[in-house]
Design a protein around this motif. Structure first.
Motif, PDB file in Angstrom:
ATOM      1  N   SER A 267       0.813  -1.224   0.000  1.00  0.00           N
ATOM      2  CA  SER A 267       0.000   0.000   0.000  1.00  0.00           C
ATOM      3  C   SER A 267       0.843   1.269   0.000  1.00  0.00           C
ATOM      4  O   SER A 267       0.361   2.332  -0.389  1.00  0.00           O
ATOM      5  N   ILE A 268       2.094   1.169   0.443  1.00  0.00           N
ATOM      6  CA  ILE A 268       2.967   2.351   0.469  1.00  0.00           C
ATOM      7  C   ILE A 268       3.787   2.432  -0.814  1.00  0.00           C
ATOM      8  O   ILE A 268       3.754   3.430  -1.535  1.00  0.00           O
ATOM      9  N   ARG A 271       1.701   2.887  -4.186  1.00  0.00           N
ATOM     10  CA  ARG A 271       0.889   4.078  -4.402  1.00  0.00           C
ATOM     11  C   ARG A 271       1.390   4.830  -5.638  1.00  0.00           C
ATOM     12  O   ARG A 271       2.599   4.998  -5.835  1.00  0.00           O
ATOM     13  N   CYS A 279       1.518   7.776 -14.678  1.00  0.00           N
ATOM     14  CA  CYS A 279       1.706   7.451 -13.261  1.00  0.00           C
ATOM     15  C   CYS A 279       2.516   6.174 -13.106  1.00  0.00           C
ATOM     16  O   CYS A 279       2.314   5.208 -13.852  1.00  0.00           O
ATOM     17  N   SER A 281       4.488   3.691  -9.753  1.00  0.00           N
ATOM     18  CA  SER A 281       4.456   3.442  -8.311  1.00  0.00           C
ATOM     19  C   SER A 281       5.533   4.265  -7.610  1.00  0.00           C
ATOM     20  O   SER A 281       6.535   4.662  -8.214  1.00  0.00           O
ATOM     21  N   ARG A 282       5.351   4.466  -6.308  1.00  0.00           N
ATOM     22  CA  ARG A 282       6.329   5.234  -5.532  1.00  0.00           C
ATOM     23  C   ARG A 282       7.696   4.568  -5.524  1.00  0.00           C
ATOM     24  O   ARG A 282       8.722   5.246  -5.523  1.00  0.00           O
ATOM     25  N   THR A 316       0.348  -2.192 -11.058  1.00  0.00           N
ATOM     26  CA  THR A 316       0.819  -2.519  -9.703  1.00  0.00           C
ATOM     27  C   THR A 316       0.032  -3.680  -9.085  1.00  0.00           C
ATOM     28  O   THR A 316       0.086  -3.890  -7.875  1.00  0.00           O
TER      29      THR A 316
END
Length: 456
Positions: A267-268, A271, A279, A281-282, A316
């Motif tokens: 979830s982190i 994101r 976009c 992922s982080r 993701t």
């Protein structure tokens, strides 16, 4: 504290900690490839540690069993029974020393993995903490279990039998968690071990139900093991089984029954961070500038299609290593799965050159493959090459399918299909690409899609 210091010197506590550090590091090094995805995310690093845990777990249990036989080997069991000092105090000191050192060693090894991620410029978040605590708790409770078994069954064969049995349980558990599809059932009993072989991804982690269920089980196992260790009568030992029984019943009710509920997107780290319509992922945020440039160019070219896509997102999904990407008319998905090339090794789409990323987004007219990962449909492959060539202005090798491009026979078929497609008027070419896109969105028969694209 004096007793604890003595146990640290005289017991196998420090050796057990050393075994965790050395064997864990060595096995992880042996099973890790140079481009392993876990090096990019601290959570994935701790998840990857579950593979060598099978070996570490067995060795730790074997050492603990050997340590638990100390009184019997020294023939001082009756002597200690006759002393005024309660037996649980002395045995508790031993258990604290051995289990404590193993827990600290597991925590240090986990911290070392996080340090590797940090030094490599990877992504670090608190997501690794539940995974670390589970492994620490699993190894510490297994030490207590080994001590109890050694004290209860002081036979020369107990150590090798316990070591081999633990390793066999770990191996069987790993196999029980191997699946072919997300909906496949998994054994909840297999999740009562700390062993798991995760996919090569830096975007997934275990679900909360797995973390909680395993924590409950290993805590109950540790309590039972300690009570068995200090119990003097068979009645007390039988009563000591109650915590483990309650823990296994509760854990099994919490643990998932399907593979799709075992792994979830981090979830982190998973994101999305965006630059306009593009976009990623982080965990892959460093690749956003390149992906954004390629993605915006691709969207501009795809805009000629009716109902053209308007966004580019990294895929993701936690199950992307097992199933084809979801269909979307508005979003072009960029795969997070790795690509292997004989000449260039193992690379991930976001590590490609901008032109190669753009080609990937053109393929299928912005629609991800219908074929599941690690499988291939030749007709669909030709469709992806022809549609990518249309927007690119000419055929070029797709990074995700270099084998088809470099094979003489299949390359000839791609060229033939391309010539047949280019023989059509410009407007007809666009209409055929638009129709192929709609068919791919529905995952229709690839042979029919190819025929509609290149037929005279």
């Amino acid at each position: 504290m004096t007793g604890l210091r003595i146990e640290l010197r005289r017991s196998t506590a420090l050796w057990a900690g050393l075994v965790v550090l050395v064997s864990g590091t060595g096995m992880l090094w042996l099973v890790t490839s140079e481009n392993a995805a876990w090096k990019g995310n601290s959570t994935s690093a701790l998840l990857a540690f579950r593979v060598p845990v099978a070996y570490v777990w067995a060795l730790v249990v074997g050492l603990a069993v050997f340590q638990g036989m100390r009184d019997s080997r020294a023939r001082v069991t009756e002597l200690f029974t006759s002393t005024s000092r309660p037996g649980w105090v002395r045995l508790g000191t031993l258990a604290t020393a051995v289990a404590g050192v193993v827990a600290v060693a597991a925590a240090l090894l986990s911290a070392g993995l996080v340090a590797i991620v940090v030094l490599g410029g990877g992504f670090v978040s608190t997501g690794f903490v539940p995974l670390m605590l589970t492994v620490v708790l699993a190894l510490a409770s297994s030490v207590l279990l080994g001590l109890a078994l050694g004290r209860l069954l002081p036979h020369p064969l107990t150590v090798p039998v316990a070591l081999v049995a633990t390793f066999m349980v770990a191996t069987a558990a790993g196999r029980a968690l191997e699946v072919q599809a997300p909906g496949d059932p998994i054994s909840r009993l297999a999740l009562l071990t700390p062993v798991f072989d995760p996919p090569d991804s830096d975007l997934v982690t275990t679900s909360t139900s797995v973390d909680v269920g395993q924590a409950v089980w290993f805590a109950g196992l540790g309590v039972t093991a300690f009570l068995v260790l200090v119990a003097r009568t068979w009645a007390g030992r039988l009563a000591a089984l109650v915590p483990a029984g309650l823990a296994v019943a509760l854990a099994v009710s919490i643990l998932p029954a399907k593979y799709s509920d075992l792994l979830v997107t981090d979830s982190i780290a998973g994101r999305l961070v965006c630059d306009g319509p593009v976009c990623v992922s982080r965990v892959h945020e460093a690749s956003l500038p390149v992906a954004a440039a390629a993605g915006k160019e691709a969207l501009a070219k795809l805009a000629v299609l009716p109902g053209a896509p308007t966004n580019v997102h990294e895929d993701t999904s936690a199950m992307s290593h097992l199933v084809a990407a979801p269909r979307s008319g508005e979003i072009v998905l960029l795969s997070s799965q790795g690509i292997y090339s004989v000449t260039e090794g193992y690379r991930r789409p976001l590590e490609l050159e901008p032109g190669q990323i753009r080609l990937e987004l053109f393929a299928g007219a912005g629609v991800a493959p219908c074929a599941a990962p690690n499988s291939f449909n030749f007709q669909e492959g030709i469709v992806r090459y022809v549609t990518a060539g249309y927007f690119n202005g000419g055929l070029a090798e797709l990074p995700t399918d270099p084998h088809t491009w470099r094979n003489t026979r299949t390359r000839a078929e791609i060229d033939t299909a391309w010539q047949a497609f280019r023989a059509q008027p410009a407007r007809e070419q666009l209409d055929r690409v638009a129709k192929a896109r709609q068919m791919l969105l529905k995952c229709e028969d690839p042979e029919a899609v190819l025929a509609g694209l290149v037929a005279p």
